[in-house]
Design an enzyme around this catalytic site. Structure first.
Site, PDB file in Angstrom:
ATOM      1  CD  GLU A 166      -1.705  -2.385   1.662  1.00 54.26           C
ATOM      2  OE1 GLU A 166      -2.573  -3.282   1.668  1.00 54.26           O
ATOM      3  OE2 GLU A 166      -0.532  -2.554   2.094  1.00 54.26           O
ATOM      4  CG  PHE A 222     -10.316  -9.707  11.067  1.00 55.72           C
ATOM      5  CD1 PHE A 222      -9.105 -10.113  11.600  1.00 55.72           C
ATOM      6  CD2 PHE A 222     -10.493  -9.769   9.688  1.00 55.72           C
ATOM      7  CE1 PHE A 222      -8.081 -10.583  10.785  1.00 55.72           C
ATOM      8  CE2 PHE A 222      -9.492 -10.238   8.860  1.00 55.72           C
ATOM      9  CZ  PHE A 222      -8.286 -10.646   9.408  1.00 55.72           C
ATOM     10  CD  GLN A 223      -7.768  -7.469   7.370  1.00 56.37           C
ATOM     11  OE1 GLN A 223      -8.657  -7.240   6.545  1.00 56.37           O
ATOM     12  NE2 GLN A 223      -6.616  -8.027   7.030  1.00 56.37           N
ATOM     13  CE  LYS A 264     -17.241  -6.972   2.990  1.00 57.93           C
ATOM     14  NZ  LYS A 264     -16.529  -8.196   3.469  1.00 57.93           N
ATOM     15  CG  MET A 303      22.203  12.953   4.519  1.00 56.65           C
ATOM     16  SD  MET A 303      23.357  14.094   3.727  1.00 56.65           S
ATOM     17  CE  MET A 303      22.388  14.618   2.311  1.00 56.65           C
TER      18      MET A 303
END
Length: 619
Positions: free
Chosen positions: A74, A136-137, A186, A502
């Protein structure tokens, strides 16, 4: 202020709040979402499906107007949306599922927020009745991203989807651009609803001021023509406002020097005689010193950030400030403005041009002859440069410089973060807008490859080079698989010095050369800080093998004699991604440099080289 890059197919349509409506259709919330994306002009979405967003992926399969690019992470989707937006001027779109899918977007959302990039992130959320139950999630992505979005929405009803998408795109692309998150439950995606377009937007508190106040413009013009040492300090807002043509007119009208920030490279041609370079911690000596010794700074779409100002209370001590920005919160945030101007950079600069012309017609014209004598002396005495390694190995600056010189006309360059980013800023010439993409505010390692992917998806006819470090590359290189499978043939230059360059430079300068955990090609450190090296001749990972495994054309370059030949070979391959592993000298450093927390007066042109400006007074 919807933007369009030169050569971009069409400007992104702005959602209307009235006018001709389409006939209502009975659809699911998910179908309504995809139809809404089509209507606002989104043509590319970067994302990964998952449970909560899955209902949206079914109608997405049938869309003839929205292309979906299946990324591998993602974070890649978010940076790709940013790269798409920066290269095209249109709103970038990414999509993810709930919980970890959404939280993986946090870094690119923060990145887009810092750099004012128009992006809409769409996330699935657990069913509305499960929100707040630790389902969940589930993650409160609206709460998590509230400080790093321009605005965000939680949608729990299907009928709210078209209006929310219209508002999200409008907010993201107008005023000061930025990321907007739309989190959709959802059950809202699954529910039946009626779709019609355009929706009526309801944004009572959102009215960005674009037209500057005439009195402030007149005051600014008077200061410009009265000044002896003015500087036009140009930030990324000039690019966002498509004000580059107006800026060139203003600069040539006034004859004032122009300095472009890291986010503004290409807003004013690097090759123009009025351009004195990039300011900042690793800015050109002339640019940094011009700001320090100026008696007037005209800041256009810039924000006086710490990398440009150095120690704030010692920055430009003799300068009056004209600060123009579309975001009133930026004006006076770090440096008090003598003349604050709120407005869109394009309108501000156009009005300034007219006001300065009036001043000239009345006999008021600035004389900057002595100022340019100083500037030209500094420019000749302290030009950007680098030393070639004594052992005959590749210089990273030389590699990047040659990539820039040999690149086809109109090439877009994306950079990661660190030494290679600064060298790409210095040693590639940017004469056109939207040819330089980087993570300026957040400094996100792993930005370059997915951003280049997004830029190439949005501008398929342009060559796109990602200039990346071996450290940055190992964060998001999996998106090369995405590029290979989706016919997005970017080119990647890995500036491979075997270290986090760096950080290693700071350890060299400030930590007595104690290289704690910055060597990338070795194992855990043993007693006394010594690192266990891989076997002789072993590269872990072997970037050529890794790139080939992901479907790329891969080359390694270790010799200066092979440099041009390898770059030309990379430029000739256009049917798949190309990765070039440039093995460069590990001790190269970025100069000039202003050490963190010090005054810009203490700029070092090179190691142990403090510029002598030949003056004892600053008034």
């Amino acid at each position: 202020m919807t933007e369009q890059a030169t050569g971009a197919p069409h400007p992104q349509p702005r959602p209307r709040s009235g006018g001709h409506h389409s006939a209502p259709e009975h659809v699911t919330g998910a179908q309504s979402l995809i139809r809404s994306l089509e209507e606002v002009g989104a043509d590319t979405v970067f994302g990964i499906p998952g449970g909560a967003i899955l209902p949206a992926y079914d109608p997405l399969m049938d869309s003839q107007r929205v292309r979906h690019v299946l990324v591998r992470h993602e974070q890649g989707a978010g940076h790709a949306a940013t790269g798409y937006a920066q290269a095209t001027g249109r709103v970038g779109v990414c999509m993810a599922t709930s919980g970890p899918g959404a939280t993986n977007l946090v870094t690119p959302i923060a990145d887009a927020h810092m750099d004012s990039v128009p992006m809409v992130a769409i996330t699935g959320q657990v069913a509305s009745k499960a929100i707040g139950t630790d389902a969940f999630q589930e993650a409160d992505i609206v709460g998590i991203t509230m400080p790093i979005t321009k605005h965000n929405f939680l949608v729990t009803k299907a009928e709210e989807i078209p209006r929310t998408i219209a508002e999200a795109f409008h907010i993201a692309s107008t005023g000061r651009p930025g990321p907007v998150l739309v989190d959709i439950a959802k059950d809202a995606l699954q529910a039946q609803t009626v779709f019609s377009w355009p929706p009526v937007m309801d944004l009572p508190g959102y009215r960005p001021v674009t037209k500057p106040h005439a009195k402030q413009i007149r005051e600014a013009a008077k200061l410009i023509t009265a000044a002896r040492r003015p500087v036009l300090y140009v930030g990324g807002g000039v690019l966002k406002a498509q004000a580059t043509a107006e800026l060139k007119v203003l600069a040539e009208l006034t004859g004032a020097p122009v300095t472009t920030t890291l986010m503004a490279l290409g807003a004013f041609p690097d090759s123009h005689p009025l351009h004195v370079g990039m300011p900042g911690m690793h800015g050109a000596v002339t640019a940094v010193t011009a700001l320090q010794k100026a008696d007037l700074i005209v800041a256009l779409g810039a924000r006086f950030d710490d990398r440009v100002t150095g120690k704030l209370d010692s920055f430009a001590p003799h300068a009056k400030i004209v600060h123009a920005d579309i975001d009133p919160a930026e004006i006076g945030k770090n440096r008090v403005a003598d003349v604050p101007i709120v407005g869109d950079a394009r309108e501000v600069i156009a009005d300034l041009v007219q006001a300065v012309q009036r001043e000239h017609s009345e006999g008021h014209r600035g004389d900057y002859t002595a100022w340019w004598n100083d500037l030209n002396r500094w420019r000749e005495t302290y030009p950007l440069g680098y030393d070639l390694p004594e052992n005959g190995s590749l210089s990273p600056q030389q590699v990047i410089e040659r990539i820039g010189r040999l690149a086809p006309e109109g090439t877009i360059f994306a950079a990661g973060v660190g030494q290679h980013q600064m060298w790409a800023a210095h040693f590639i010439e940017y004469d056109k807008p939207r040819t330089w993409l980087n993570s300026g505010g957040a400094g996100t390692m792993g930005y370059a490859v997915p951003a280049a992917m997004g830029a190439k998806a949005g501008a398929p006819d342009r060559t796109v080079w990602a200039v990346d470090g071996d450290g940055c590359f190992q964060m998001t290189n999996q998106e090369l698989t995405t590029c290979a499978l989706n016919n997005i043939p970017i080119k990647v230059a890995i500036i491979n010095n075997g270290a986090l360059g760096m950080v290693r430079q700071w350890q060299t300068l400030f930590y007595n050369q104690r290289y704690s955990n910055t060597v990338l090609h070795s194992g855990p450190e043993g007693p006394g800080g010594s690192a266990k090296q891989a076997g002789a001749g072993t590269r872990v990972p072997d970037f050529v093998k890794l790139a080939e495994a992901m479907g790329c054309y891969a080359i390694r370059c270790e010799s200066p004699e092979d440099l041009d030949k390898v770059i030309e070979e990379a430029n000739s391959v256009n049917d798949r991604p190309v990765v070039v592993d440039f093995i460069v000298h590990e001790d190269a450093m970025v100069w000039p440099m202003v050490a963190a927390g010090t005054s810009n007066d203490e700029i070092m042109a090179a190691r142990d080289v403090r510029p002598d400006f030949g003056d004892s007074e600053d008034d």
